[in-house]
Design a protein around this motif. Structure first.
Motif, PDB file in Angstrom:
ATOM      1  N   PHE A   5      30.110  10.958 -24.798  1.00 34.40           N
ATOM      2  CA  PHE A   5      28.968  10.020 -24.406  1.00 34.40           C
ATOM      3  C   PHE A   5      29.593   8.682 -25.245  1.00 34.40           C
ATOM      4  N   GLN A   6      29.369   7.609 -24.618  1.00 37.78           N
ATOM      5  CA  GLN A   6      30.015   6.471 -25.157  1.00 37.78           C
ATOM      6  C   GLN A   6      28.980   5.311 -24.848  1.00 37.78           C
ATOM      7  N   ILE A   7      29.039   4.250 -25.541  1.00 38.30           N
ATOM      8  CA  ILE A   7      28.253   2.945 -25.457  1.00 38.30           C
ATOM      9  C   ILE A   7      28.974   1.904 -24.902  1.00 38.30           C
ATOM     10  N   GLU A   8      28.302   1.294 -24.052  1.00 38.04           N
ATOM     11  CA  GLU A   8      29.266  -0.015 -23.411  1.00 38.04           C
ATOM     12  C   GLU A   8      29.527  -0.888 -24.486  1.00 38.04           C
ATOM     13  N   LYS A   9      30.788  -1.462 -24.500  1.00 39.30           N
ATOM     14  CA  LYS A   9      31.402  -2.444 -25.186  1.00 39.30           C
ATOM     15  C   LYS A   9      31.993  -3.618 -24.513  1.00 39.30           C
ATOM     16  N   ARG A  10      30.920  -4.804 -24.299  1.00 38.53           N
ATOM     17  CA  ARG A  10      31.297  -5.807 -23.576  1.00 38.53           C
ATOM     18  C   ARG A  10      31.160  -7.176 -24.210  1.00 38.53           C
ATOM     19  N   LYS A  11      31.704  -8.249 -24.008  1.00 35.94           N
ATOM     20  CA  LYS A  11      31.605  -9.390 -24.733  1.00 35.94           C
ATOM     21  C   LYS A  11      30.817 -10.466 -23.763  1.00 35.94           C
ATOM     22  N   ASP A  12      30.396 -11.318 -24.553  1.00 36.55           N
ATOM     23  CA  ASP A  12      29.711 -12.535 -23.567  1.00 36.55           C
ATOM     24  C   ASP A  12      30.582 -13.663 -23.296  1.00 36.55           C
ATOM     25  N   VAL A  13      30.289 -14.849 -22.781  1.00 37.30           N
ATOM     26  CA  VAL A  13      31.111 -15.752 -22.325  1.00 37.30           C
ATOM     27  C   VAL A  13      31.812 -16.185 -23.446  1.00 37.30           C
ATOM     28  N   ALA A  14      31.161 -16.139 -24.690  1.00 34.67           N
ATOM     29  CA  ALA A  14      32.007 -16.889 -25.884  1.00 34.67           C
ATOM     30  C   ALA A  14      32.767 -15.888 -26.564  1.00 34.67           C
ATOM     31  N   GLY A  15      32.928 -14.763 -26.016  1.00 39.04           N
ATOM     32  CA  GLY A  15      34.038 -13.591 -26.479  1.00 39.04           C
ATOM     33  C   GLY A  15      33.320 -13.127 -27.744  1.00 39.04           C
ATOM     34  N   ASN A  16      32.067 -12.934 -27.807  1.00 40.64           N
ATOM     35  CA  ASN A  16      31.312 -12.208 -29.083  1.00 40.64           C
ATOM     36  C   ASN A  16      30.917 -10.672 -28.384  1.00 40.64           C
ATOM     37  N   LEU A  17      31.035  -9.774 -29.035  1.00 43.01           N
ATOM     38  CA  LEU A  17      30.546  -8.410 -28.598  1.00 43.01           C
ATOM     39  C   LEU A  17      29.225  -8.347 -28.574  1.00 43.01           C
ATOM     40  N   LEU A  18      28.733  -7.895 -27.410  1.00 40.40           N
ATOM     41  CA  LEU A  18      27.308  -7.931 -27.263  1.00 40.40           C
ATOM     42  C   LEU A  18      26.819  -6.590 -28.135  1.00 40.40           C
ATOM     43  N   SER A  19      25.519  -6.704 -28.757  1.00 40.04           N
ATOM     44  CA  SER A  19      25.054  -5.678 -29.658  1.00 40.04           C
ATOM     45  C   SER A  19      23.768  -5.208 -29.349  1.00 40.04           C
ATOM     46  N   ALA A  20      23.109  -5.941 -28.312  1.00 39.88           N
ATOM     47  CA  ALA A  20      21.552  -5.456 -28.432  1.00 39.88           C
ATOM     48  C   ALA A  20      21.319  -4.705 -26.782  1.00 39.88           C
ATOM     49  N   ASP A  21      20.498  -3.963 -26.844  1.00 39.26           N
ATOM     50  CA  ASP A  21      20.100  -2.887 -25.818  1.00 39.26           C
ATOM     51  C   ASP A  21      21.499  -2.561 -24.761  1.00 39.26           C
ATOM     52  N   ARG A  22      22.524  -1.982 -25.222  1.00 40.08           N
ATOM     53  CA  ARG A  22      23.612  -1.511 -24.853  1.00 40.08           C
ATOM     54  C   ARG A  22      23.500  -0.084 -24.170  1.00 40.08           C
ATOM     55  N   PRO A  23      23.926   0.069 -22.816  1.00 43.15           N
ATOM     56  CA  PRO A  23      23.623   1.158 -22.007  1.00 43.15           C
ATOM     57  C   PRO A  23      24.786   2.361 -22.501  1.00 43.15           C
ATOM     58  N   VAL A  24      24.108   3.561 -22.391  1.00 43.38           N
ATOM     59  CA  VAL A  24      24.991   4.793 -22.931  1.00 43.38           C
ATOM     60  C   VAL A  24      25.537   5.392 -21.599  1.00 43.38           C
ATOM     61  N   PHE A  25      26.694   5.883 -21.654  1.00 43.11           N
ATOM     62  CA  PHE A  25      27.214   6.592 -20.447  1.00 43.11           C
ATOM     63  C   PHE A  25      27.613   7.930 -20.610  1.00 43.11           C
ATOM     64  N   MET A  26      27.612   8.899 -19.871  1.00 41.03           N
ATOM     65  CA  MET A  26      28.495  10.159 -20.231  1.00 41.03           C
ATOM     66  C   MET A  26      29.527  10.193 -19.058  1.00 41.03           C
ATOM     67  N   SER A  27      30.561  10.471 -19.761  1.00 46.00           N
ATOM     68  CA  SER A  27      32.176  10.536 -19.053  1.00 46.00           C
ATOM     69  C   SER A  27      32.393  12.204 -19.051  1.00 46.00           C
ATOM     70  N   VAL A  28      32.589  12.629 -17.744  1.00 45.45           N
ATOM     71  CA  VAL A  28      32.938  14.038 -17.444  1.00 45.45           C
ATOM     72  C   VAL A  28      34.221  14.047 -16.893  1.00 45.45           C
ATOM     73  N   THR A  29      35.113  14.681 -17.444  1.00 47.44           N
ATOM     74  CA  THR A  29      36.665  14.793 -17.156  1.00 47.44           C
ATOM     75  C   THR A  29      37.027  16.307 -16.782  1.00 47.44           C
ATOM     76  N   PHE A  30      37.786  16.479 -15.673  1.00 53.49           N
ATOM     77  CA  PHE A  30      38.149  17.811 -15.144  1.00 53.49           C
ATOM     78  C   PHE A  30      39.121  17.689 -14.445  1.00 53.49           C
ATOM     79  N   GLY A  31      40.065  18.359 -14.298  1.00 54.62           N
ATOM     80  CA  GLY A  31      41.470  18.700 -13.233  1.00 54.62           C
ATOM     81  C   GLY A  31      41.916  17.286 -13.311  1.00 54.62           C
TER      82      GLY A  31
END
Length: 403
Positions: A5-31
């Motif tokens: 599981f990982q949280i989205e890390k994205r920057k705004d237009v000013a280059g600052n890392l967004l910190s509020a209400d970041r979506p969480v994703f599940m990554s599944v790897t196989f083969g």
């Protein structure tokens, strides 16, 4: 297969890392493939624990969110297992499609949904029904508070049932009351399943694992010492059957429940003793006899997931192979319940993991182990099984006068 599981890390237009209400994703790897699936959860960056891949405990709603993440991970595992047995290609597209079919609707956690169950149905209930359901809600909350693992749908299995029954017994509940309480819990779970919030079906086995109050056997099911020795020496080349044989016999020789066996860690098997850690934090130590020690030594240098002392298995698997071995060994002693007119069944057809503790109690009594010691080893004070076994033994002793 690996899930993260990982949280989205994205920057705004000013280059600052967004910190509020970041979506969480599940990554599944196989083969060599990777599938990214949205969890539907958004959390502030400072509420995310990157090392544990979960939401920090102090964050509002953390328990419900983390239960949901556990459920997603569990469903991913079941999806992979189903896909492997389906014969279809293990592709990201097939995985995603099957996962979407299997996953439940988001509910915000077990207790949030239980409260919704009460709110949506209470207008149609009598006052007595509402009080009954409200009492169950409070009881489950209390059980959850003292449990090492929060209640969630994917954990409502045979181990949960055994722990919950033990919890109710410690509170002084009669067996008939516990049976009705479980019946009300199943009512809620059926509602949650019908609404699409729950996809786990283990709870439907609860009735098979409990005897109705008016259908309890006069004497709990057990193995005589000779029958236990037959099972202990059962020859097999099937690894799963071998493990079932060993683990069941270990429970019979040590007086352990199936749920306790599954929780045992390597460090819980001390020199000559077994440390049992209860859900409420209590600890008891059971000395190991020669038979239990032999089985422990067989597995002590083998390593399993989460550092458990023995390989994990479902209670359904254990029951299945116990009955197969029992049939092969000719364990055909007829077993009758207290129901008038009911036909008896051969012993092997009634064998379950729960037979192990009864076997320990029965043979310990016949070996004249004091009742206080038996109760201390099994962890249940005033166990009715001990009284019934002693009563049966007394009857047999009196028959010696029938010359």
């Amino acid at each position: 297969m690996r899930t993260r599981f990982q949280i989205e890390k994205r920057k705004d237009v000013a280059g600052n890392l967004l910190s509020a209400d970041r979506p969480v994703f599940m990554s599944v790897t196989f083969g060599g493939n990777r599938v990214i699936i949205g969890t539907g959860i958004k959390v502030d960056m400072n509420g995310w624990d990157a090392d544990l891949q979960k939401i920090q405990v102090a964050y509002p709603g953390a328990q419900g969110f983390n239960n949901w993440l556990e459920s997603m991970q569990d469903i991913a595992g079941k999806t992979m297992e189903a896909l492997q047995h389906s014969g279809e290609e293990l592709s990201p597209e097939n995985f995603r499609q099957l996962y979407q079919r299997l996953k439940p609707k988001y509910s915000g956690g077990f207790f949030n949904l239980f409260f919704q169950f009460m709110e949506s149905n209470s207008p149609n209930w009598s006052n007595a029904t509402y009080r009954k359901v409200r009492t169950l809600y409070k009881l489950l909350r209390e059980f959850d508070d003292q449990s090492l693992s929060p209640i969630s749908f994917h954990k409502l299995d045979a181990q949960f049932l055994e722990d919950f029954i033990a919890f109710c017994q410690k509170k002084g509940y009669q067996y008939s009351t516990i049976y009705k309480t479980v019946n009300n819990l199943v009512w809620f779970l059926n509602w949650a399943t019908d609404k699409g919030y729950n996809v786990y079906r283990e709870y439907k086995e609860f009735y098979k694992q409990m005897n109705a109050p008016d259908q309890k056997s006069q004497t709990p099911l057990f193995l005589h010492w000779g029958e236990l020795m037959q099972l202990k020496e059962y020859p097999t080349d099937n690894r799963r059957m071998e493990r079932v044989r060993d683990l069941f016999c270990f429970m019979c020789f040590a007086g352990l429940r199936f749920s306790e066996l599954q929780r045992l860690q390597k460090e819980d098997l001390k020199e000559g003793g077994i440390v049992i850690r209860g859900q409420g934090g209590g600890v008891r130590v059971i000395p190991m006899n020669t038979y239990a020690l032999q089985i422990r030594q067989k597995y002590e240098n083998k390593y399993y997931l989460n550092n458990t002392a023995f390989p994990s298995m479902s209670i359904i698997t254990m029951n299945k192979y116990l009955r197969l071995m029992g049939k092969d060994l000719g364990l055909n002693r007829m077993i009758y319940t207290a129901i008038a007119g009911e036909e008896g069944l051969p012993l092997y057809r009634r064998l379950t993991a729960g037979t192990a503790v009864n076997t320990f109690i029965k043979n310990a009594i016949e070996m004249e182990v004091p009742v206080e010691i038996i109760s201390r080893f099994t962890g249940v004070q005033n166990d009715s099984r001990v009284r019934r076994f002693k009563s049966d033994l007394a009857i047999e002793e009196m028959k010696k006068f029938n010359l």
